[in-house]
Design a protein around this motif. Structure first.
Motif, short mmCIF file in Angstrom:
data_model
loop_
_atom_site.label_atom_id
_atom_site.label_comp_id
_atom_site.label_asym_id
_atom_site.label_seq_id
_atom_site.Cartn_x
_atom_site.Cartn_y
_atom_site.Cartn_z
N GLU A 12 0.89 -1.26 -0.07
CA GLU A 12 0.11 0.00 -0.01
C GLU A 12 0.77 1.20 0.00
OE1 GLU A 12 -2.94 0.85 -0.26
OE2 GLU A 12 -3.90 -1.21 -0.44
N ALA A 13 1.85 1.43 1.03
CA ALA A 13 2.54 2.73 1.12
C ALA A 13 3.71 2.40 1.63
CB ALA A 13 1.61 3.61 1.87
N LEU A 14 4.70 3.20 1.08
CA LEU A 14 6.15 3.45 1.45
C LEU A 14 6.33 4.83 1.78
CD1 LEU A 14 9.03 2.22 2.01
CD2 LEU A 14 9.50 2.44 -0.23
N VAL A 15 6.67 5.17 3.11
CA VAL A 15 6.78 6.31 3.38
C VAL A 15 8.15 6.79 3.93
CG1 VAL A 15 6.07 8.39 5.02
CG2 VAL A 15 4.62 6.34 4.50
N LEU A 16 8.94 7.71 3.10
CA LEU A 16 10.46 8.09 3.13
C LEU A 16 10.79 9.26 3.51
CD1 LEU A 16 11.18 6.23 -0.22
CD2 LEU A 16 11.63 5.12 1.88
N GLU A 17 11.54 9.34 4.62
CA GLU A 17 12.09 10.68 5.14
C GLU A 17 13.50 11.03 4.20
OE1 GLU A 17 14.69 13.00 8.53
OE2 GLU A 17 12.97 11.66 9.18
N LEU A 18 13.53 12.27 3.45
CA LEU A 18 14.53 12.17 2.65
C LEU A 18 15.10 13.47 2.85
CD1 LEU A 18 12.30 11.34 -0.61
CD2 LEU A 18 14.29 9.75 0.51
N SER A 19 16.36 13.26 3.07
CA SER A 19 17.56 14.39 3.52
C SER A 19 17.95 15.07 1.99
CB SER A 19 18.89 13.83 4.34
OG SER A 19 19.65 13.22 3.42
N SER A 20 18.49 16.25 2.38
CA SER A 20 19.21 17.02 1.17
C SER A 20 20.46 16.04 0.48
CB SER A 20 19.55 18.21 1.37
OG SER A 20 20.59 18.32 2.35
N TYR A 21 21.25 15.24 1.43
CA TYR A 21 22.26 14.61 1.16
C TYR A 21 21.67 13.36 0.32
CZ TYR A 21 24.83 16.73 5.08
OH TYR A 21 25.61 17.51 5.91
#
Length: 466
Positions: A163-172
């Motif tokens: 259903e869902a993959l939730v990703l925190e994404l840094s600038s790096y």
């Protein structure tokens, strides 16, 4: 979880922290011929113990390498490219990161219904966790996963959820993506950060904007527009032909279109939709933005406003981020150990009105001088660590303060004073505005120590009452 798209190809993985180890294993499982390296001997030894092949990249035939997969912590451009980046670029070898590897894996038909990317300067982890909480409530824990910069490398997941993959994404991480495409991209805010890694604020913003680069008109961009830069990003996306649909999010003013939050009430297209005023883990205007963005993402993912409103109040929050530990004798204990600088500490100092403030550690540039407008919220400060004398000078006669030295003494004295306060609204707040390294291994160890002290007081009180 395995990585697809590199079967039978030579791939170099450089940087063997959590992310590097996970992507190296995933690439090997997917049939890539992987060699890995790290500048640190201890990291190489750990990789070798896990069976990951090692080779010095200076000995690699780069013309035969399909990709250099770089860990986010390894400099790509500033203050200067790492030597392994120079080797790859000289040979024309693409330099990518684990999120780009993920994007290629998902493009081969193994994608969940919703791929959510969350970026911005402040609030990413809380917003990512809250989105995961809301979507798991709608679709079930087994059908939703949360990963990325929040602490779990995406290739450490057992499988791609349906259903869902939730990703925190840094600038790096975003600096290393080329084709990765979220179906929902959430942008919170921008303030100057990581300038040493991106050269200037423009470089930092360009890295963040890469999250939207591959998105199409089938996708949704949720953008917080309360700072000038972010408002400009929303406008750019709205003007982009074939780009994602845009939902604007604002805090403080009710908007007729989009999502807004005023005094803890979330509105959708001008109509009240959810109430976070009494949610302990979402106190303060900064958390109202987090909640409003999470609301907008959940709506974009098909969750009803009614279901969101029913679920949002049970969000437990994240450890060490305005984490309410206990209430003893009417005194609230709040752990904001993650507040390692003045800007972060300002958020929690603004959220409470009668604060017994524990601050200090290893000072950062500027100290606590920027917090002076919030000093009226502080009943008394308890100063610990190396920064205690410096912070005492800044507080001066404006704020009563105690040079407690250690966290244990600070908690004990703060509790004695707060219990005698009698206001019924006293909060003992650990918001150090400092790094932890003078007395603790990291902010998590500092927060855990505070939690243990607070719970010890609670248990002692409950035992006495029994």
């Amino acid at each position: 979880m395995l990585a697809r798209g590199f079967q039978g190809r030579n791939v170099v993985v450089f940087g063997l922290s959590r992310t590097g180890l996970a992507v190296a294993r995933a690439l090997a499982l997917g049939g890539a011929r992987v060699v890995a390296w790290d500048d640190q001997l201890a990291a190489r030894e750990k990789a070798a113990a896990l069976g990951i092949p090692l080779d010095d990249p200076s000995r690699v035939v780069w013309g035969e390498v399909s990709a250099l997969v770089l860990s986010p912590g390894v400099p790509l451009t500033h203050p200067q490219p790492h030597w392994v980046v120079d080797l790859a670029r000289a040979a024309g070898t693409p330099v990518i990161g684990d999120i780009e590897v993920l994007g290629r894996t998902l493009s081969l038909g193994h994608a969940p219904r919703h791929v959510v990317g969350v970026t911005g300067t402040n609030g990413k982890s809380t917003t990512t966790a809250l989105i995961g909480h809301l979507l798991a409530g709608a679709y079930g824990l087994d059908h939703v996963a949360v990963a990325g910069n929040i602490g779990r490398a995406v290739f450490d997941l057992d499988h791609v959820p349906d259903e869902a993959l939730v990703l925190e994404l840094s600038s790096y991480q975003l600096d290393l993506v080329k084709s990765f495409r979220p179906t929902i991209g959430a942008w919170l805010n921008i303030t100057p950060d990581h300038i040493d890694r991106h050269g200037d604020i423009d470089g930092y913003v360009r890295a963040k904007k890469r999250m939207f680069a591959a998105m199409t008109d089938k996708d949704m961009a949720v953008v917080g527009v309360d700072d000038t830069t972010s408002a400009g990003v929303a406008t750019e996306l709205e003007k982009r032909k074939g780009g994602p649909k845009v939902v604007r999010v604002t805090v403080g003013t009710r908007a007729r279109k989009g999502i807004s939050c005023v005094d803890g009430l979330i509105h959708e297209n001008g109509k009240a939709a959810a109430d976070v005023r009494d949610v302990p883990s979402l106190r303060g205007a900064h958390n109202w933005q987090n909640a409003a963005v999470a609301f907008a993402v959940a709506r974009a993912a098909g969750v009803s406003a009614t279901d969101i409103a029913a679920r949002i109040g049970s969000f437990p929050g994240l450890a060490h981020r305005m984490e309410e530990i206990a209430v003893v004798d009417g005194v609230r204990f709040v752990n904001d150990s993650k507040a390692t600088n003045a800007d972060a500490a300002a958020k929690s100092l603004a959220a409470f009105k009668r604060i017994y403030w524990i601050a200090g550690g290893r000072a950062k540039e500027g100290g606590i001088a920027p917090l002076k407008p919030l000093f009226p919220n502080v009943a008394r400060a308890y100063l610990i660590g190396e920064a205690a004398p410096q912070f005492a000078q800044t507080l001066g006669s404006e704020v009563p303060h105690t040079l407690a030295g250690t966290l244990e003494r600070a908690v004990a004295r703060a509790y004695a004073d707060a219990r005698a306060d009698g206001s019924g609204d006293a909060t003992i707040l650990l918001a150090p505005a400092c790094a932890s390294f003078d007395q603790f291994s990291d902010y998590e160890a500092r927060g855990a120590a505070f939690r243990a002290l607070a719970l010890g007081i609670a248990h002692e009180k409950n035992g006495a009452a029994a």
